[in-house]
Design a protein around this motif. Structure first.
Motif, mmCIF file in Angstrom:
data_model
loop_
_atom_site.group_PDB
_atom_site.id
_atom_site.type_symbol
_atom_site.label_atom_id
_atom_site.label_comp_id
_atom_site.label_asym_id
_atom_site.label_seq_id
_atom_site.Cartn_x
_atom_site.Cartn_y
_atom_site.Cartn_z
ATOM 1 N N ILE A 197 0.818 -1.227 0.000
ATOM 2 C CA ILE A 197 0.000 0.000 0.000
ATOM 3 C C ILE A 197 0.848 1.273 0.000
ATOM 4 N N GLY A 198 2.173 1.133 -0.144
ATOM 5 C CA GLY A 198 3.039 2.310 -0.157
ATOM 6 C C GLY A 198 3.493 2.718 1.226
ATOM 7 N N ARG A 199 4.325 3.752 1.288
ATOM 8 C CA ARG A 199 4.848 4.228 2.563
ATOM 9 C C ARG A 199 3.719 4.544 3.518
ATOM 10 N N ILE A 200 3.874 4.075 4.733
ATOM 11 C CA ILE A 200 2.820 4.262 5.733
ATOM 12 C C ILE A 200 3.125 5.446 6.636
ATOM 13 N N ASP A 201 4.354 5.518 7.094
ATOM 14 C CA ASP A 201 4.737 6.533 8.077
ATOM 15 C C ASP A 201 5.862 7.377 7.502
ATOM 16 N N ILE A 202 5.520 8.280 6.613
ATOM 17 C CA ILE A 202 6.523 9.074 5.890
ATOM 18 C C ILE A 202 7.357 9.930 6.841
ATOM 19 N N ARG A 203 6.743 10.476 7.858
ATOM 20 C CA ARG A 203 7.454 11.357 8.796
ATOM 21 C C ARG A 203 8.033 10.598 9.999
ATOM 22 N N HIS A 204 7.995 9.298 9.950
ATOM 23 C CA HIS A 204 8.543 8.452 11.032
ATOM 24 C C HIS A 204 7.911 8.777 12.386
ATOM 25 N N LYS A 205 6.638 9.140 12.350
ATOM 26 C CA LYS A 205 5.930 9.484 13.586
ATOM 27 C C LYS A 205 5.839 8.280 14.519
ATOM 28 N N LEU A 206 5.640 7.101 13.945
ATOM 29 C CA LEU A 206 5.477 5.895 14.743
ATOM 30 C C LEU A 206 6.716 5.622 15.592
ATOM 31 N N VAL A 207 7.881 5.717 14.972
ATOM 32 C CA VAL A 207 9.130 5.448 15.696
ATOM 33 C C VAL A 207 9.427 6.550 16.696
ATOM 34 N N LYS A 208 9.301 7.810 16.271
ATOM 35 C CA LYS A 208 9.645 8.937 17.137
ATOM 36 C C LYS A 208 8.787 8.963 18.398
ATOM 37 N N GLN A 209 7.480 8.789 18.224
ATOM 38 C CA GLN A 209 6.585 8.870 19.378
ATOM 39 C C GLN A 209 6.813 7.720 20.353
ATOM 40 N N GLN A 210 7.131 6.538 19.827
ATOM 41 C CA GLN A 210 7.356 5.418 20.730
ATOM 42 C C GLN A 210 8.701 5.517 21.439
ATOM 43 N N LEU A 211 9.695 6.112 20.800
ATOM 44 C CA LEU A 211 10.959 6.371 21.488
ATOM 45 C C LEU A 211 10.749 7.398 22.605
ATOM 46 N N LEU A 212 9.934 8.411 22.329
ATOM 47 C CA LEU A 212 9.605 9.394 23.367
ATOM 48 C C LEU A 212 8.863 8.724 24.523
ATOM 49 N N THR A 213 7.944 7.843 24.183
ATOM 50 C CA THR A 213 7.207 7.115 25.215
ATOM 51 C C THR A 213 8.147 6.275 26.065
ATOM 52 N N LEU A 214 9.085 5.593 25.425
ATOM 53 C CA LEU A 214 10.051 4.770 26.157
ATOM 54 C C LEU A 214 10.919 5.638 27.067
ATOM 55 N N PHE A 215 11.324 6.807 26.574
ATOM 56 C CA PHE A 215 12.125 7.723 27.395
ATOM 57 C C PHE A 215 11.322 8.192 28.610
ATOM 58 N N ASN A 216 10.111 8.647 28.384
ATOM 59 C CA ASN A 216 9.277 9.136 29.483
ATOM 60 C C ASN A 216 9.026 8.050 30.522
ATOM 61 N N ALA A 217 8.718 6.839 30.036
ATOM 62 C CA ALA A 217 8.448 5.735 30.950
ATOM 63 C C ALA A 217 9.702 5.336 31.723
ATOM 64 N N SER A 218 10.874 5.412 31.073
ATOM 65 C CA SER A 218 12.134 5.055 31.737
ATOM 66 C C SER A 218 12.482 6.044 32.839
ATOM 67 N N VAL A 219 12.267 7.340 32.574
ATOM 68 C CA VAL A 219 12.493 8.349 33.615
ATOM 69 C C VAL A 219 11.578 8.081 34.801
ATOM 70 N N MET A 220 10.328 7.787 34.520
ATOM 71 C CA MET A 220 9.387 7.439 35.585
ATOM 72 C C MET A 220 9.893 6.240 36.371
ATOM 73 N N GLY A 221 10.394 5.222 35.661
ATOM 74 C CA GLY A 221 10.879 4.009 36.307
ATOM 75 C C GLY A 221 12.067 4.266 37.217
ATOM 76 N N VAL A 222 12.991 5.110 36.788
ATOM 77 C CA VAL A 222 14.167 5.437 37.601
ATOM 78 C C VAL A 222 13.742 6.115 38.901
ATOM 79 N N VAL A 223 12.810 7.058 38.791
ATOM 80 C CA VAL A 223 12.331 7.766 39.979
ATOM 81 C C VAL A 223 11.641 6.790 40.938
ATOM 82 N N LEU A 224 10.806 5.916 40.403
ATOM 83 C CA LEU A 224 10.098 4.947 41.246
ATOM 84 C C LEU A 224 11.072 3.980 41.916
ATOM 85 N N TYR A 225 12.109 3.582 41.194
ATOM 86 C CA TYR A 225 13.104 2.663 41.763
ATOM 87 C C TYR A 225 13.816 3.302 42.951
ATOM 88 N N TYR A 226 14.139 4.583 42.813
ATOM 89 C CA TYR A 226 14.802 5.298 43.902
ATOM 90 C C TYR A 226 13.855 5.461 45.092
#
Length: 496
Positions: A421-450
């Motif tokens: 069906i051709g390019r799906i995510d031309i602006r790489h929104k899928l990858v960028k947003q999920q990397l941001l989500t992983l970063f945000n969740a990881s920061v949360m995890g570090v704080v909770l661990y402490y």
């Protein structure tokens, strides 16, 4: 998520929470009374084996029947095709159940030297096999409700079923695992009865028009789905059986871990897929570009909810497991083992989210063959890796490999879909947003661990405080880093 879907999603979310709550109460009593002993091993093995029968039909209902119902006309031939298709599914599952019960009965009668665990497992299989007929009937009736945008009735029926199945465990003085199995079977009968009452005058009737051409088309689409289900169930049964040979209690431990993870899947992934799949089917039929946008949007939103939950499991999952199960026959060592299994298994959930959404796109395009081919190759690879790596890594191979293969199958499915069906995510929104989500969740995890190391309150208070703090931190980080994407959900909703 578009405003049109927010209200039903929240209602479904609340009903799902209620269902999971009552299901957890039942599992808490099972853990307290039976721990991770042979009775729970037998119960989980029997449940896995019998559910594998049903899972040959249910994927066909989701993948083939729902898209057809969303696009069907009002012709006599189409109604006859639906009736024949559903009747054939129910007939097939009834025959399979009959063969299963008959085979087990012959084994029990002819073999007198079976171990107690195997005898118990086979006895439970006979009880739970009956439930599978009603599970398929429930799935069919649910499909008819969903295409009418009635998502709440099925959730209410499931809630009633869950409450009913847990009553025996709560009130019994000396519960038997056989009667636990019987109560589960009766709960599926109740769920089907509720949906039958709701579907009066709308749905299907038993009819066999084998020569109907539309029925033939549905069967051709179903073939790859059933074949894929057979291969998947063989792989699942192999993994579960392999775990039972690696050590006593491993199947029970996997069962408890999967019960907790199923809460995440039920609350987030299943609810969102249930809501958006009929809409995706309609939109892809009209405009591919709009369908692509909807796919990207909901894949991102789902993992924005799933990923922080996974990080939370890794950090405070032991507190949650202990609060749920650590009493009676369920020890502190069992808590650590269940939490470890749960943490490792959860790593594959984001890949599962992506794969399930990508597969739904194929199904919207009336393509059941490509996902089936990908799944077959993935399952074969999973099977071979288990054979090679289990002797070295023991139970950890069973824990890690399926999660890794979720990401592998998602990647292959995505690449093949783009060729179609051709390019799906031309602006790489899928990858960028999920990397941001992983970063945000990881920061949360570090704080909770402490903070977890600093808190010395009673366990339930510690857990609740950490949950509230985690939600606050993650919410603030999402607002700061993903606010623009959240705004697009509100202002650029696809007409659904």
């Amino acid at each position: 998520m578009s405003s049109k879907l927010i209200k039903p999603f929240m209602l479904m979310f609340l009903l799902t929470i209620s269902t999971q709550f009552f299901g957890l109460i039942k599992n808490i009593f099972i853990a307290k009374i039976f721990g991770v002993g042979t009775a729970v091993d037998a119960y989980n093995l029997a449940n896995t084996y019998t559910v594998s029968i049903t899972n040959l039909a249910i994927p066909a209902i989701i993948i083939v029947l729902i898209p057809f119902l969303t696009k069907r006309g009002s012709g006599v031939a189409e109604y006859a095709a639906i009736n024949t298709y559903v009747s054939a599914l129910l007939l097939g599952i009834t025959v399979a159940v009959g063969i299963s019960i008959g085979s087990v009965a012959v084994i029990l009668q002819s073999q007198s030297d079976l171990s107690d665990t195997l005898t118990l497992t086979l006895s439970i299989i006979m009880i739970l096999s009956v439930a599978q007929i009603y599970r398929v009937l429930t799935a069919v009736l649910t499909a008819f409700r969903q295409v009418e945008n009635d998502f709440l009735t099925t959730k209410i029926a499931t809630l009633c079923s869950t409450i009913f199945s847990g009553i025996y465990m709560v009130v019994a003085q000396d519960p038997s695992i056989l009667l636990v199995s019987l109560s589960l079977t009766l709960s599926f009968v109740l769920e089907a009865a509720i949906l039958l009452i709701k579907n009066r005058g709308f749905g299907f009737r038993i009819q066999f028009k084998w020569g109907n051409r539309i029925f033939h088309k549905l069967i051709r689409q179903t073939g790859p789905v059933v074949f894929n289900s057979i291969v998947f169930q063989i792989s699942l049964l192999f993994s579960t059986t392999l775990a039972s040979f690696l050590g006593q209690g491993y199947v029970a431990t996997l069962g408890y871990a999967n019960q907790i993870l199923s809460i995440i899947q039920a609350l987030v992934l299943v609810n969102i897929l249930t809501l958006v799949y009929p809409s995706m089917s309609r939109i892809f039929a009209k405009k591919i570009a709009a369908g692509k946008e909807l796919f990207i949007k909901y894949a991102i939103v789902t993992n924005m909810l799933v990923i922080p939950l996974i990080i939370g499991i890794a950090v405070i999952g032991d507190l949650f497991t202990a609060l749920l199960f650590e009493r009676g026959a369920f020890t502190a060592n069992d808590t650590q083992q269940v939490t470890l299994f749960m943490t490792v298994l959860s790593v594959g959930l984001p890949g599962l989210v992506l794969r399930d959404f990508i597969y739904r796109v194929y199904f919207c395009l009336d393509d059941t063959k490509t996902p089936s081919k990908i799944s077959v190759f993935t399952i074969i690879a999973n099977f071979l890796l288990l054979l090679v790596l289990t002797p070295t890594f023991n139970i950890y191979a069973i824990l890690f490999i399926p999660g890794i293969m979720n990401f592998v199958s998602a990647w292959f499915a995505y690449r093949l879909l783009e060729k179609r069906i051709g390019r799906i995510d031309i602006r790489h929104k899928l990858v960028k947003q999920q990397l941001l989500t992983l970063f945000n969740a990881s920061v949360m995890g570090v704080v909770l661990y402490y903070l977890k190391a600093q808190f010395s309150f009673m366990p339930i208070l510690t857990f609740l405080l950490l949950v509230v703090i985690g939600i606050a931190i993650y919410g603030i980080l999402v607002f700061l880093t993903q606010r623009r994407f959240i705004q697009t959900l509100k202002t650029k909703g696809v007409n659904e």
